[in-house]
Motif scaffolding. Structure first.
Motif, short mmCIF file in Angstrom:
data_model
loop_
_atom_site.label_atom_id
_atom_site.label_comp_id
_atom_site.label_asym_id
_atom_site.label_seq_id
_atom_site.Cartn_x
_atom_site.Cartn_y
_atom_site.Cartn_z
N VAL A 145 -21.12 -15.10 15.74
CA VAL A 145 -22.31 -15.78 15.22
C VAL A 145 -23.57 -15.27 15.92
O VAL A 145 -24.60 -15.03 15.27
CB VAL A 145 -22.16 -17.31 15.37
N ARG A 146 -23.49 -15.07 17.22
CA ARG A 146 -24.65 -14.59 17.97
C ARG A 146 -25.03 -13.17 17.56
O ARG A 146 -26.21 -12.86 17.34
CB ARG A 146 -24.36 -14.64 19.48
N VAL A 147 -24.05 -12.29 17.45
CA VAL A 147 -24.33 -10.90 17.05
C VAL A 147 -24.96 -10.87 15.66
O VAL A 147 -25.99 -10.22 15.43
CB VAL A 147 -23.05 -10.04 17.10
N VAL A 148 -24.37 -11.59 14.73
CA VAL A 148 -24.88 -11.59 13.36
C VAL A 148 -26.29 -12.18 13.30
O VAL A 148 -27.17 -11.63 12.63
CB VAL A 148 -23.91 -12.34 12.42
N SER A 149 -26.53 -13.27 14.03
CA SER A 149 -27.86 -13.90 13.97
C SER A 149 -28.93 -12.98 14.55
O SER A 149 -30.03 -12.88 13.99
CB SER A 149 -27.86 -15.25 14.69
N VAL A 150 -28.64 -12.28 15.63
CA VAL A 150 -29.63 -11.37 16.21
C VAL A 150 -29.88 -10.19 15.28
O VAL A 150 -31.03 -9.80 15.05
CB VAL A 150 -29.17 -10.88 17.60
N LEU A 151 -28.82 -9.63 14.71
CA LEU A 151 -29.01 -8.46 13.84
C LEU A 151 -29.67 -8.83 12.51
O LEU A 151 -30.43 -8.04 11.96
CB LEU A 151 -27.68 -7.75 13.62
N LEU A 152 -29.40 -10.02 12.00
CA LEU A 152 -30.10 -10.45 10.78
C LEU A 152 -31.58 -10.69 11.05
O LEU A 152 -32.41 -10.43 10.20
CB LEU A 152 -29.45 -11.70 10.20
N ARG A 153 -31.89 -11.19 12.24
CA ARG A 153 -33.30 -11.38 12.59
C ARG A 153 -34.01 -10.03 12.62
O ARG A 153 -35.14 -9.90 12.19
CB ARG A 153 -33.40 -12.08 13.95
N THR B 181 -34.59 -8.88 8.92
CA THR B 181 -35.65 -9.58 8.19
C THR B 181 -37.01 -9.40 8.84
O THR B 181 -38.01 -9.81 8.27
CB THR B 181 -35.33 -11.08 8.08
N GLY B 182 -37.03 -8.84 10.04
CA GLY B 182 -38.31 -8.61 10.70
C GLY B 182 -38.98 -9.90 11.12
O GLY B 182 -40.17 -10.07 10.94
N ALA B 183 -38.24 -10.83 11.69
CA ALA B 183 -38.76 -12.14 12.09
C ALA B 183 -39.53 -12.05 13.40
O ALA B 183 -39.32 -12.81 14.31
CB ALA B 183 -37.63 -13.14 12.19
N GLN B 184 -40.43 -11.12 13.49
CA GLN B 184 -41.25 -10.96 14.68
C GLN B 184 -42.69 -11.32 14.28
O GLN B 184 -43.14 -10.99 13.18
CB GLN B 184 -41.20 -9.51 15.15
#
Length: 94
Positions: A69-77, A80-83
């Motif tokens: 879950v952590r790996v997927v959430s970081v890579l999806l962020r 999507t460019g959530a910066q």
């Protein structure tokens, strides 16, 4: 990252490499903390056999789930460019 389908620049490739490394390291840390919190009492204290077995199995099941879950959430962020567009600001309107 480029939207027109061209090759990525070196800076973009470096950013992706750093994000993958961050995703893996933070996922290992989160999984280890969770395993220690769940299975730690079974390893440190004398517990009844059922409780000890249950805690160890729960830790062994939950740790990989948290890792993924952590790996997927970081890579999806990253995808999507959530910066924030401006450093130090949380949204473009602030």
């Amino acid at each position: 990252m480029r939207q027109h389908g061209g090759r990525r620049t070196q800076a973009e490739r470096d950013m992706i490499t750093v994000e993958i490394g961050y995703a893996l390291c933070s996922a290992v840390f989160a999984a280890a903390v969770l395993f220690g919190a769940v299975a730690g009492p079974a390893l440190l204290f004398e517990l009844p056999h059922l409780a000890e077995t249950s805690l160890l199995r729960a830790g062994l099941v939950l740790a990989p789930v948290v890792f993924m879950v952590r790996v997927v959430s970081v890579l999806l962020r990253l995808r999507t460019g959530a910066q924030p567009s401006q450093p130090g600001r949380t949204s473009p309107d602030s």
